[in-house]
Design a protein around this motif. Structure first.
Motif, short mmCIF file in Angstrom:
data_model
loop_
_atom_site.label_atom_id
_atom_site.label_comp_id
_atom_site.label_asym_id
_atom_site.label_seq_id
_atom_site.Cartn_x
_atom_site.Cartn_y
_atom_site.Cartn_z
N ILE A 1 9.00 -12.45 12.91
CA ILE A 1 7.85 -13.37 12.88
C ILE A 1 7.68 -13.91 11.47
O ILE A 1 8.00 -13.23 10.49
CB ILE A 1 6.53 -12.69 13.35
N GLY A 2 7.20 -15.12 11.35
CA GLY A 2 6.98 -15.72 10.05
C GLY A 2 8.24 -16.35 9.49
O GLY A 2 9.31 -16.28 10.08
N GLN A 3 8.07 -17.00 8.34
CA GLN A 3 9.20 -17.70 7.72
C GLN A 3 10.22 -16.78 7.08
O GLN A 3 11.41 -16.97 7.22
CB GLN A 3 8.68 -18.67 6.67
N HIS A 4 9.75 -15.80 6.33
CA HIS A 4 10.64 -14.91 5.59
C HIS A 4 10.17 -13.46 5.71
O HIS A 4 9.72 -12.86 4.74
CB HIS A 4 10.72 -15.32 4.12
N PRO A 5 10.28 -12.88 6.90
CA PRO A 5 9.81 -11.50 7.05
C PRO A 5 10.56 -10.53 6.15
O PRO A 5 9.99 -9.51 5.73
CB PRO A 5 10.04 -11.20 8.53
N ASP A 6 11.81 -10.85 5.81
CA ASP A 6 12.56 -9.97 4.91
C ASP A 6 11.93 -9.93 3.52
O ASP A 6 11.81 -8.87 2.91
CB ASP A 6 14.02 -10.39 4.84
N TRP A 7 11.47 -11.08 3.03
CA TRP A 7 10.81 -11.11 1.73
C TRP A 7 9.51 -10.30 1.78
O TRP A 7 9.19 -9.55 0.85
CB TRP A 7 10.49 -12.54 1.30
N ASP A 8 8.76 -10.48 2.86
CA ASP A 8 7.51 -9.74 3.01
C ASP A 8 7.76 -8.24 2.99
O ASP A 8 7.00 -7.47 2.39
CB ASP A 8 6.80 -10.15 4.29
N CYS A 9 8.84 -7.81 3.65
CA CYS A 9 9.17 -6.38 3.68
C CYS A 9 9.56 -5.86 2.30
O CYS A 9 9.27 -4.72 1.97
CB CYS A 9 10.27 -6.12 4.69
N CYS A 10 10.17 -6.72 1.50
CA CYS A 10 10.49 -6.31 0.13
C CYS A 10 9.23 -6.13 -0.71
O CYS A 10 9.16 -5.23 -1.55
CB CYS A 10 11.44 -7.31 -0.52
N LEU A 11 8.23 -6.97 -0.46
CA LEU A 11 6.94 -6.78 -1.16
C LEU A 11 6.31 -5.45 -0.74
O LEU A 11 5.77 -4.71 -1.58
CB LEU A 11 6.00 -7.94 -0.84
N ALA A 12 6.40 -5.12 0.54
CA ALA A 12 5.88 -3.84 1.03
C ALA A 12 6.64 -2.68 0.39
O ALA A 12 6.04 -1.66 0.03
CB ALA A 12 5.97 -3.78 2.56
N ALA A 13 7.94 -2.86 0.23
CA ALA A 13 8.76 -1.81 -0.38
C ALA A 13 8.33 -1.53 -1.82
O ALA A 13 8.25 -0.37 -2.24
CB ALA A 13 10.23 -2.21 -0.34
N GLN A 14 8.04 -2.58 -2.57
CA GLN A 14 7.61 -2.38 -3.95
C GLN A 14 6.29 -1.61 -3.98
O GLN A 14 6.13 -0.70 -4.80
CB GLN A 14 7.48 -3.71 -4.69
N ASN A 15 5.37 -1.97 -3.09
CA ASN A 15 4.11 -1.21 -3.03
C ASN A 15 4.39 0.27 -2.75
O ASN A 15 3.81 1.15 -3.38
CB ASN A 15 3.21 -1.76 -1.92
N LEU A 16 5.27 0.53 -1.77
CA LEU A 16 5.58 1.91 -1.40
C LEU A 16 6.16 2.67 -2.59
O LEU A 16 5.74 3.79 -2.88
CB LEU A 16 6.56 1.90 -0.23
N MET A 17 7.10 2.04 -3.30
CA MET A 17 7.74 2.73 -4.42
C MET A 17 6.77 2.97 -5.58
O MET A 17 6.80 4.03 -6.21
CB MET A 17 8.97 1.96 -4.88
N LEU A 18 5.89 2.01 -5.84
CA LEU A 18 4.90 2.21 -6.91
C LEU A 18 3.90 3.30 -6.53
O LEU A 18 3.51 4.13 -7.36
CB LEU A 18 4.19 0.90 -7.23
N ALA A 19 3.47 3.30 -5.26
CA ALA A 19 2.54 4.34 -4.79
C ALA A 19 3.20 5.71 -4.89
O ALA A 19 2.56 6.68 -5.33
CB ALA A 19 2.11 4.06 -3.36
N ALA A 20 4.46 5.81 -4.52
CA ALA A 20 5.17 7.09 -4.61
C ALA A 20 5.23 7.56 -6.06
O ALA A 20 4.97 8.73 -6.37
CB ALA A 20 6.58 6.95 -4.03
N HIS A 21 5.55 6.65 -6.96
CA HIS A 21 5.63 6.99 -8.38
C HIS A 21 4.27 7.50 -8.86
O HIS A 21 4.20 8.50 -9.58
CB HIS A 21 6.07 5.77 -9.18
N GLY A 22 3.20 6.84 -8.44
CA GLY A 22 1.87 7.26 -8.83
C GLY A 22 1.51 8.65 -8.33
O GLY A 22 0.67 9.33 -8.90
#
Length: 186
Positions: A106-127
């Motif tokens: 769904i959407g224009q670039h769901p892969d890009w959106d998932c990469c944004l989610a990945a960065q959030n996940l990795m930063l949260a894990a680091h925290g």
């Protein structure tokens, strides 16, 4: 840890302890991931969590075999060839948790959106004192129809980013960053 400190100190971790990441913590990481922006707020992500070390080991062996068949061996560095040939090398670095972020169609670039989610996940894990590493070696395997079926990934969904999560056994080394290349500024 403030956000700037998290951004500047998060590094890929490739050595983990045997301490498992509990379900509540994994859920907390996924909740952080879904706070990411997405085009037109489509939120096109879905998640797979694997915390079975024997399955991860099996997938590692399969991924290495797939890579050996699909990569032009002449084009990869000798060190990488040796790493992939090493029977003991685990592409998931013996981490006990793998989170795969998948894109819904769904959407224009769901892969890009998932990469944004990945960065959030990795930063949260680091925290939270956890280490993470995106695992590019796993991409060809995660796209295999039988693997997608086993992991309950709908055929039309695309695995975008497999990320290992665990407790670091050593501090990740600081990696120098190049100065940003600014092409235009008016």
């Amino acid at each position: 840890m403030n956000i700037k400190e998290a951004i500047y100190t998060r590094r890929s971790v490739r050595e983990f302890t045997d301490q498992p990441v509990d379900k509540a913590t994994v859920q907390e990481l996924i909740q952080a991931a879904v706070q990411a922006p997405s085009a037109v707020n489509h939120q096109p992500w879905a998640f797979v969590v694997i915390q079975d070390k024997s399955l991860l080991r099996s997938y590692s062996d399969r991924a290495k075999a797939l890579l050996a068949k699909s990569v032009d061996i002449k084009l990869i560095a000798l060190e990488l060839k040796e790493t992939l040939a090493d029977r003991e090398f685990n592409i998931f670095y013996n981490a006990g948790t793998l989170i795969v972020i998948c894109a819904k169609p769904i959407g224009q670039h769901p892969d890009w959106d998932c990469c944004l989610a990945a960065q959030n996940l990795m930063l949260a894990a680091h925290g939270l004192g956890l280490g993470t590493c995106p695992i590019g070696f796993a991409w060809p395997l995660m796209a295999q129809p039988d693997v997608k079926e086993y992991l309950k990934i709908a055929p039309e969904y695309q695995p975008i980013l497999p990320i290992v999560v665990g407790y670091p056994s050593t501090a990740a080394p600081t990696v120098p960053r190049s100065a940003p290349e600014i092409l235009y500024w008016k």
